[in-house]
Design a protein around this motif. Structure first.
Motif, PDB file in Angstrom:
ATOM      1  N   ASP A  44       0.986  -1.082  -0.096  1.00 34.60           N
ATOM      2  CA  ASP A  44       0.033   0.089   0.021  1.00 34.60           C
ATOM      3  C   ASP A  44       0.917   1.212  -0.136  1.00 34.60           C
ATOM      4  OD1 ASP A  44      -2.668  -0.667  -0.230  1.00 34.60           O
ATOM      5  OD2 ASP A  44      -2.863  -1.066   1.958  1.00 34.60           O
ATOM      6  N   ILE A  45       1.959   1.272   0.978  1.00 38.39           N
ATOM      7  CA  ILE A  45       2.822   2.208   1.027  1.00 38.39           C
ATOM      8  C   ILE A  45       3.526   2.725  -0.484  1.00 38.39           C
ATOM      9  CG2 ILE A  45       4.985   3.339   1.938  1.00 38.39           C
ATOM     10  CD1 ILE A  45       4.204   1.732   4.330  1.00 38.39           C
ATOM     11  N   LEU A  46       3.793   1.485  -1.270  1.00 41.85           N
ATOM     12  CA  LEU A  46       4.579   1.678  -2.511  1.00 41.85           C
ATOM     13  C   LEU A  46       3.520   2.176  -3.490  1.00 41.85           C
ATOM     14  CD1 LEU A  46       6.809   1.199  -4.425  1.00 41.85           C
ATOM     15  CD2 LEU A  46       6.059  -1.023  -4.902  1.00 41.85           C
ATOM     16  N   ILE A  47       2.228   1.721  -3.369  1.00 44.63           N
ATOM     17  CA  ILE A  47       1.213   2.422  -4.506  1.00 44.63           C
ATOM     18  C   ILE A  47       0.833   3.618  -4.076  1.00 44.63           C
ATOM     19  CG2 ILE A  47      -1.149   2.057  -5.052  1.00 44.63           C
ATOM     20  CD1 ILE A  47      -0.826  -1.227  -4.513  1.00 44.63           C
ATOM     21  N   ASN A  48       0.860   3.949  -2.801  1.00 42.72           N
ATOM     22  CA  ASN A  48       0.273   5.607  -2.388  1.00 42.72           C
ATOM     23  C   ASN A  48       1.360   6.477  -2.524  1.00 42.72           C
ATOM     24  OD1 ASN A  48      -2.211   4.150  -1.827  1.00 42.72           O
ATOM     25  ND2 ASN A  48      -1.517   3.935   0.281  1.00 42.72           N
ATOM     26  N   SER A  49       2.715   5.934  -2.661  1.00 38.77           N
ATOM     27  CA  SER A  49       3.630   6.975  -3.026  1.00 38.77           C
ATOM     28  C   SER A  49       4.296   7.083  -4.407  1.00 38.77           C
ATOM     29  CB  SER A  49       4.882   6.454  -2.139  1.00 38.77           C
ATOM     30  OG  SER A  49       5.408   5.159  -2.761  1.00 38.77           O
ATOM     31  N   ALA A  50       3.250   6.646  -5.211  1.00 40.57           N
ATOM     32  CA  ALA A  50       3.396   6.874  -6.732  1.00 40.57           C
ATOM     33  C   ALA A  50       3.700   7.969  -7.154  1.00 40.57           C
ATOM     34  CB  ALA A  50       2.515   6.078  -7.577  1.00 40.57           C
ATOM     35  N   ARG A 109      -3.632  -3.540  -8.401  1.00 46.61           N
ATOM     36  CA  ARG A 109      -3.634  -2.039  -8.259  1.00 46.61           C
ATOM     37  C   ARG A 109      -2.124  -1.458  -8.329  1.00 46.61           C
ATOM     38  NH1 ARG A 109      -4.371  -1.349  -2.073  1.00 46.61           N
ATOM     39  NH2 ARG A 109      -3.874   0.716  -2.613  1.00 46.61           N
ATOM     40  N   LEU A 110      -1.294  -2.283  -8.265  1.00 45.82           N
ATOM     41  CA  LEU A 110       0.113  -1.570  -8.724  1.00 45.82           C
ATOM     42  C   LEU A 110       0.249  -1.627 -10.107  1.00 45.82           C
ATOM     43  CD1 LEU A 110       3.072  -0.845  -7.832  1.00 45.82           C
ATOM     44  CD2 LEU A 110       3.457  -3.165  -7.430  1.00 45.82           C
ATOM     45  N   SER A 111      -0.140  -2.694 -10.929  1.00 47.66           N
ATOM     46  CA  SER A 111       0.037  -2.971 -12.261  1.00 47.66           C
ATOM     47  C   SER A 111      -0.818  -1.769 -13.152  1.00 47.66           C
ATOM     48  CB  SER A 111      -0.009  -4.452 -12.916  1.00 47.66           C
ATOM     49  OG  SER A 111      -1.486  -4.680 -12.540  1.00 47.66           O
ATOM     50  N   ASP A 112      -1.881  -1.482 -12.258  1.00 47.77           N
ATOM     51  CA  ASP A 112      -2.846  -0.660 -13.207  1.00 47.77           C
ATOM     52  C   ASP A 112      -2.355   0.984 -13.011  1.00 47.77           C
ATOM     53  OD1 ASP A 112      -4.350  -2.601 -13.976  1.00 47.77           O
ATOM     54  OD2 ASP A 112      -6.023  -2.504 -12.347  1.00 47.77           O
ATOM     55  N   GLY A 160      -0.510 -20.653  -5.385  1.00 47.32           N
ATOM     56  CA  GLY A 160      -1.426 -21.399  -6.094  1.00 47.32           C
ATOM     57  C   GLY A 160      -2.754 -20.250  -6.178  1.00 47.32           C
ATOM     58  N   GLY A 161      -2.345 -18.949  -6.117  1.00 49.76           N
ATOM     59  CA  GLY A 161      -3.398 -18.061  -6.126  1.00 49.76           C
ATOM     60  C   GLY A 161      -3.721 -17.328  -4.759  1.00 49.76           C
ATOM     61  N   ASP A 162      -4.059 -16.210  -4.642  1.00 49.55           N
ATOM     62  CA  ASP A 162      -4.052 -15.472  -3.518  1.00 49.55           C
ATOM     63  C   ASP A 162      -5.080 -14.167  -3.813  1.00 49.55           C
ATOM     64  OD1 ASP A 162      -3.800 -13.174  -1.118  1.00 49.55           O
ATOM     65  OD2 ASP A 162      -3.070 -15.218  -0.164  1.00 49.55           O
ATOM     66  N   GLU A 163      -6.259 -14.163  -3.284  1.00 55.63           N
ATOM     67  CA  GLU A 163      -7.139 -13.097  -3.614  1.00 55.63           C
ATOM     68  C   GLU A 163      -6.547 -11.594  -3.257  1.00 55.63           C
ATOM     69  OE1 GLU A 163     -11.331 -13.447  -2.329  1.00 55.63           O
ATOM     70  OE2 GLU A 163     -11.334 -15.147  -3.754  1.00 55.63           O
ATOM     71  N   LYS A 164      -6.085 -11.447  -2.088  1.00 59.42           N
ATOM     72  CA  LYS A 164      -5.599 -10.089  -1.474  1.00 59.42           C
ATOM     73  C   LYS A 164      -4.428  -9.862  -2.124  1.00 59.42           C
ATOM     74  CE  LYS A 164      -7.892 -10.642   3.143  1.00 59.42           C
ATOM     75  NZ  LYS A 164      -7.417 -10.538   4.556  1.00 59.42           N
TER      76      LYS A 164
END
Length: 254
Positions: A138-144, A182-185, A171-175
């Protein structure tokens, strides 16, 4: 008719990119018997489920799930964080973080939520996430769009790669998948020229800007290999180390 266990076995075999022959060799069993287990023509013993879980390198929660699907009780505990049995583990984490001061040290759960931190990390997290409830992704995303991380593009590319690797291993994880999306978008991520990033470096640090200070830190991550609890066993301890004398002095003075 395929059983729930058979479907899960086939799914995990596909995730690990094993053919039936590959997995049968890895688990020391016949490909024919493996085929029967996947199709539901045969039922596994508990020992066979554990053998296949080991061959597929299943995370402990997933191993519990396939055991349940096959009609057996889970083998790995899932205790609350304050359980008396986990007191030595929690104390070990606190000791490692405390001894790492003044440099930042944090413990994060499977989804990158900070569960413990030392004084050096508390200062950094207070600057990066002043409202508390810190999640490193979250910190990384919010500091873009902030000046907090000087080499944000490098850190974002490496973090996204790491998230995708973790999702694959689990094998997958929703969170985690939601964090990765969110990061890639982010527009900034879409504009990164990955070919222009120099990955041919011995160490790629995270470079923070704190006022007039330029803090260059690299990390090492540790986990408890012998802890069988599904939650505590996934806790990761990240120790950050200074890359230069200016960074070392900054934390030593605090």
């Amino acid at each position: 008719m395929q059983t729930e266990f058979g479907a899960m076995l086939k799914q995990w075999r596909s995730i690990r990119r094993f053919s039936q022959l590959d997995l049968s060799l890895e688990a020391d069993m016949s490909a024919r018997h493996l085929s029967f287990l996947e199709s539901g023509r045969a039922n596994p013993s508990r020992a066979m489920v554990l053998r296949l879980s080991d061959a597929l390198q299943l995370p402990k929660p997933a191993a519990n799930q396939v055991l349940h699907a096959a009609g057996f009780a889970p083998v790995y505990p899932n205790l609350p964080q304050d359980a008396p049995e986990l007191a030595p583990v929690n104390e070990a984490i606190a000791t490692m973080l405390r001894h790492h001061d003044p440099f930042p040290g944090i413990a994060v759960d499977r989804h990158w939520n900070v569960v413990q931190s030392n004084q050096g990390a508390a200062m950094m997290l207070g600057l990066a996430s002043p409202n508390g409830g810190a999640n490193l992704m979250d910190i990384l995303i919010n500091s873009a769009n902030l000046d907090l991380i000087e080499n944000w593009d490098e850190v974002a590319v490496l973090s996204l790669s790491r998230l995708r690797t973790e999702i694959l291993e689990l094998g997958g994880d929703e969170k985690l998948s939601a964090l990765a999306k969110r990061l890639s978008d982010l527009d900034r991520v879409k504009q990164i020229d990955v070919a222009a990033i120099n990955f041919n470096q011995a160490v790629i640090p995270t470079i923070f800007r704190v006022g007039e200070n330029r803090l260059s830190l690299f990390s090492t991550i540790a986990q408890f290999g012998s802890v069988q609890d599904t939650r505590a066993g996934e806790t990761r301890i990240e120790m950050m180390f200074p890359m230069d004398d200016d960074t070392r002095r900054f934390f030593a003075q605090r």
